[in-house]
Design a protein around this motif. Structure first.
Motif, PDB file in Angstrom:
ATOM      1  N   PRO A   1       0.617  -1.149  -0.003  1.00  0.00           N
ATOM      2  CA  PRO A   1      -0.082  -0.092  -0.070  1.00  0.00           C
ATOM      3  C   PRO A   1       0.867   1.330  -0.102  1.00  0.00           C
ATOM      4  O   PRO A   1       0.393   2.445  -0.683  1.00  0.00           O
ATOM      5  CB  PRO A   1      -0.604  -0.001   1.198  1.00  0.00           C
ATOM      6  CG  PRO A   1      -0.946  -1.648   1.535  1.00  0.00           C
ATOM      7  CD  PRO A   1       0.528  -2.066   1.178  1.00  0.00           C
ATOM      8  N   ALA A   2       1.916   1.226   0.710  1.00  0.00           N
ATOM      9  CA  ALA A   2       2.870   2.378   0.812  1.00  0.00           C
ATOM     10  C   ALA A   2       3.400   2.640  -0.624  1.00  0.00           C
ATOM     11  O   ALA A   2       3.448   3.874  -1.197  1.00  0.00           O
ATOM     12  CB  ALA A   2       3.836   2.270   1.708  1.00  0.00           C
ATOM     13  N   ALA A   3       3.714   1.622  -1.170  1.00  0.00           N
ATOM     14  CA  ALA A   3       4.384   1.856  -2.668  1.00  0.00           C
ATOM     15  C   ALA A   3       3.210   2.661  -3.538  1.00  0.00           C
ATOM     16  O   ALA A   3       3.676   3.332  -4.413  1.00  0.00           O
ATOM     17  CB  ALA A   3       4.801   0.515  -3.391  1.00  0.00           C
ATOM     18  N   ILE A   4       2.094   1.857  -3.519  1.00  0.00           N
ATOM     19  CA  ILE A   4       0.822   2.380  -4.293  1.00  0.00           C
ATOM     20  C   ILE A   4       0.633   3.846  -4.254  1.00  0.00           C
ATOM     21  O   ILE A   4       0.424   4.548  -5.015  1.00  0.00           O
ATOM     22  CB  ILE A   4      -0.329   1.474  -3.979  1.00  0.00           C
ATOM     23  CG1 ILE A   4      -0.149  -0.032  -4.472  1.00  0.00           C
ATOM     24  CG2 ILE A   4      -1.770   2.213  -4.581  1.00  0.00           C
ATOM     25  CD1 ILE A   4      -1.227  -1.074  -4.174  1.00  0.00           C
ATOM     26  N   VAL A   5       0.735   4.225  -2.949  1.00  0.00           N
ATOM     27  CA  VAL A   5       0.223   5.375  -2.547  1.00  0.00           C
ATOM     28  C   VAL A   5       1.480   6.384  -2.766  1.00  0.00           C
ATOM     29  O   VAL A   5       1.315   7.432  -3.525  1.00  0.00           O
ATOM     30  CB  VAL A   5       0.191   5.856  -0.877  1.00  0.00           C
ATOM     31  CG1 VAL A   5       0.207   7.366  -0.543  1.00  0.00           C
ATOM     32  CG2 VAL A   5      -1.073   5.000  -0.374  1.00  0.00           C
ATOM     33  N   PHE A   6       2.787   5.995  -2.836  1.00  0.00           N
ATOM     34  CA  PHE A   6       3.805   6.968  -3.379  1.00  0.00           C
ATOM     35  C   PHE A   6       3.700   7.027  -4.883  1.00  0.00           C
ATOM     36  O   PHE A   6       3.935   8.119  -5.140  1.00  0.00           O
ATOM     37  CB  PHE A   6       5.226   6.039  -3.098  1.00  0.00           C
ATOM     38  CG  PHE A   6       6.334   6.906  -3.569  1.00  0.00           C
ATOM     39  CD1 PHE A   6       6.766   8.056  -2.915  1.00  0.00           C
ATOM     40  CD2 PHE A   6       6.965   6.291  -4.532  1.00  0.00           C
ATOM     41  CE1 PHE A   6       7.947   8.468  -3.503  1.00  0.00           C
ATOM     42  CE2 PHE A   6       8.080   6.953  -5.169  1.00  0.00           C
ATOM     43  CZ  PHE A   6       8.633   8.043  -4.584  1.00  0.00           C
ATOM     44  N   VAL A   7       3.448   5.895  -5.739  1.00  0.00           N
ATOM     45  CA  VAL A   7       3.372   6.035  -7.099  1.00  0.00           C
ATOM     46  C   VAL A   7       2.246   7.042  -7.587  1.00  0.00           C
ATOM     47  O   VAL A   7       2.116   7.942  -8.148  1.00  0.00           O
ATOM     48  CB  VAL A   7       3.285   4.829  -7.829  1.00  0.00           C
ATOM     49  CG1 VAL A   7       3.082   4.981  -9.260  1.00  0.00           C
ATOM     50  CG2 VAL A   7       4.691   3.977  -7.441  1.00  0.00           C
ATOM     51  N   ALA A   8       1.042   6.493  -6.694  1.00  0.00           N
ATOM     52  CA  ALA A   8      -0.417   7.294  -7.038  1.00  0.00           C
ATOM     53  C   ALA A   8      -0.218   8.877  -6.584  1.00  0.00           C
ATOM     54  O   ALA A   8      -0.756   9.577  -7.603  1.00  0.00           O
ATOM     55  CB  ALA A   8      -1.337   6.968  -6.429  1.00  0.00           C
ATOM     56  N   LEU A   9       0.632   9.355  -5.866  1.00  0.00           N
ATOM     57  CA  LEU A   9       0.773  10.799  -5.504  1.00  0.00           C
ATOM     58  C   LEU A   9       1.373  11.503  -6.647  1.00  0.00           C
ATOM     59  O   LEU A   9       1.219  12.695  -6.768  1.00  0.00           O
ATOM     60  CB  LEU A   9       1.557  11.126  -4.317  1.00  0.00           C
ATOM     61  CG  LEU A   9       0.616  10.672  -3.166  1.00  0.00           C
ATOM     62  CD1 LEU A   9       1.529  10.806  -1.921  1.00  0.00           C
ATOM     63  CD2 LEU A   9      -0.751  11.461  -3.103  1.00  0.00           C
ATOM     64  N   PHE A  10       2.053  10.655  -7.316  1.00  0.00           N
ATOM     65  CA  PHE A  10       2.835  11.222  -8.840  1.00  0.00           C
ATOM     66  C   PHE A  10       1.557  11.643  -9.893  1.00  0.00           C
ATOM     67  O   PHE A  10       1.901  12.432 -10.681  1.00  0.00           O
ATOM     68  CB  PHE A  10       3.920  10.628  -9.291  1.00  0.00           C
ATOM     69  CG  PHE A  10       5.022  10.647  -8.491  1.00  0.00           C
ATOM     70  CD1 PHE A  10       5.983  11.550  -8.511  1.00  0.00           C
ATOM     71  CD2 PHE A  10       5.502   9.567  -7.657  1.00  0.00           C
ATOM     72  CE1 PHE A  10       7.212  11.648  -7.895  1.00  0.00           C
ATOM     73  CE2 PHE A  10       6.556   9.694  -6.933  1.00  0.00           C
ATOM     74  CZ  PHE A  10       7.410  10.686  -7.079  1.00  0.00           C
ATOM     75  N   CYS A  11       0.509  11.198  -9.600  1.00  0.00           N
ATOM     76  CA  CYS A  11      -0.630  11.483 -10.630  1.00  0.00           C
ATOM     77  C   CYS A  11      -1.743  12.287 -10.091  1.00  0.00           C
ATOM     78  O   CYS A  11      -2.497  12.413 -10.606  1.00  0.00           O
ATOM     79  CB  CYS A  11      -1.300  10.054 -10.591  1.00  0.00           C
ATOM     80  SG  CYS A  11      -0.218   8.600 -11.429  1.00  0.00           S
ATOM     81  N   VAL A  12      -1.124  12.825  -9.069  1.00  0.00           N
ATOM     82  CA  VAL A  12      -2.170  13.987  -8.472  1.00  0.00           C
ATOM     83  C   VAL A  12      -1.177  15.335  -8.424  1.00  0.00           C
ATOM     84  O   VAL A  12      -0.320  15.606  -8.277  1.00  0.00           O
ATOM     85  CB  VAL A  12      -2.372  13.574  -6.812  1.00  0.00           C
ATOM     86  CG1 VAL A  12      -3.269  14.848  -6.149  1.00  0.00           C
ATOM     87  CG2 VAL A  12      -3.287  12.352  -7.043  1.00  0.00           C
ATOM     88  N   GLN A  13      -2.254  16.441  -8.742  1.00  0.00           N
ATOM     89  CA  GLN A  13      -1.546  17.866  -8.980  1.00  0.00           C
ATOM     90  C   GLN A  13      -2.545  18.871  -8.066  1.00  0.00           C
ATOM     91  O   GLN A  13      -3.789  18.768  -8.501  1.00  0.00           O
ATOM     92  CB  GLN A  13      -1.553  18.311 -10.271  1.00  0.00           C
ATOM     93  CG  GLN A  13      -0.636  19.391 -10.471  1.00  0.00           C
ATOM     94  CD  GLN A  13       0.876  19.080  -9.567  1.00  0.00           C
ATOM     95  OE1 GLN A  13       1.252  20.229  -8.898  1.00  0.00           O
ATOM     96  NE2 GLN A  13       1.381  18.297 -10.000  1.00  0.00           N
ATOM     97  N   GLN A  14      -1.995  19.489  -7.350  1.00  0.00           N
ATOM     98  CA  GLN A  14      -2.817  20.474  -6.474  1.00  0.00           C
ATOM     99  C   GLN A  14      -2.404  21.952  -6.881  1.00  0.00           C
ATOM    100  O   GLN A  14      -1.255  22.114  -6.882  1.00  0.00           O
ATOM    101  CB  GLN A  14      -2.615  20.174  -4.794  1.00  0.00           C
ATOM    102  CG  GLN A  14      -3.625  21.277  -4.291  1.00  0.00           C
ATOM    103  CD  GLN A  14      -3.372  21.015  -2.533  1.00  0.00           C
ATOM    104  OE1 GLN A  14      -2.455  20.699  -2.298  1.00  0.00           O
ATOM    105  NE2 GLN A  14      -4.430  21.812  -1.782  1.00  0.00           N
TER     106      GLN A  14
END
Length: 316
Positions: free
Chosen positions: A42-55
């Motif tokens: 899950p930590a790896a998924i969160v880490f990678v997913a956050l690269f697909c989010v922009q605020q």
């Protein structure tokens, strides 16, 4: 915020890897290997997913570039998901900004240099952010390359439309310059992506000898205005006195007319009374008595008293 979450995620991943590797040889860490296996994914998924989010923060827009190619889409304030994790981002502040120019030298037609403090208010047009990125660069680049040089040149050109330096003190001249500069800047900068919102001219400083002459002129004008006000006050007072005298004169005339009318009325009344009395027998006898001199007529002989006929003395 997302950077902190990514940092925590990578820290969890690294700790889990250490536990998995060291736990094979250390029985104490071996008890945590199961937990490490559970949270590492899950930590790896969160880490990678956050690269697909922009605020994008409030009052800003972002422009993405992929391997140097600027994307046409403008990312406005808020959260955007998913986005390409390979994008490079540029952020533009689209809130109102003010550039202050202190003591700008402005020549007039008489070749004298005056100095202004000018404030220039503008904002970046968010929808044109990709064009700004392609053609100019960052927000600061836009200001340095387009706004400042053009505005300085425009102020000098506007100054040359003024005949004498002392006219810079005139509010109408300042307003005209502001309006004309606003129109020129809008025409020039709007296509680039800059929206002009205001130009404020402040603290005009004329050459010293011109400033002294202007101050003397103002002082003389103020003194002249003071004298005009005093003359107007004196004239008003005299007009009030004349009006009062006229009113008193008219009142006296009316009073005189009143007295004359009363006297005429009284005379007319007396005249009527006299005329009426003159026709009365009693009045006639009164007049005869008034005409008698008090001496009785003397007659000789006869026992009978003479009869005095007073009508003989009746006035003709």
């Amino acid at each position: 915020m997302f950077e902190n979450i990514q940092f925590i995620s990578i820290a969890i991943i690294l700790c889990s890897i250490v536990i998995l590797v060291a736990g094979k040889q250390n029985s104490t860490l071996g008890a945590f290997r199961g937990l490490a296996k559970t949270i590492i994914a899950p930590a790896a998924i969160v880490f990678v997913a956050l690269f697909c989010v922009q605020q994008v923060p409030a009052g800003h827009v972002k422009v993405a570039a992929l391997f140097g190619k600027v994307q046409d889409q403008v990312y406005e304030e808020g959260l955007h998901f998913p986005v390409n994790p390979l994008y490079a981002w540029n952020q533009y502040d689209v809130r109102q900004k003010t550039i202050k120019f202190d003591k700008m030298g402005v020549p007039s037609q008489d070749q004298l240099i005056s100095h202004f403090d000018v404030s220039l208010q503008y904002r970046i047009i968010g929808s044109k952010a990709p064009e700004i990125k392609k053609n100019t660069g960052t927000s600061n680049d836009v200001v340095k390359i387009h706004v400042v040089p053009y505005f300085r040149s425009l102020v000098r050109e506007q100054g040359k439309t003024v005949a004498n330096a002392e006219e810079f003190y005139s509010e109408s001249v300042q307003n005209r310059m502001q309006v004309e500069m606003m129109a020129s800047l809008t025409q020039k900068l709007q296509p680039i992506g800059i929206e002009m919102q205001g130009i404020l001219i402040r603290n005009v400083i004329l050459p010293p000898f011109i400033a002294t002459a202007v101050e003397d002129k103002k002082r003389r004008e103020q003194e002249a205005e003071k004298q005009k006000a005093e003359l107007k006050r004196f004239t008003t007072e005299q007009e009030q006195k004349i009006a009062t005298a006229n009113a008193e004169f008219e009142a006296a005339k009316l009073e005189e007319q009143k007295i004359r009318l009363l006297a005429d009325a009284e005379a007319y009344k007396i005249d009527k009374i006299n005329k009426a009395a003159q026709q009365s027998p009693a009045y006639i006898q009164l007049k005869q008595i008034e005409a008698w001199d008090g001496i009785l007529p003397k007659y000789v002989g006869g026992e009978n008293m003479p009869i005095l006929d007073l009508r003989a003395n009746e006035p003709q």
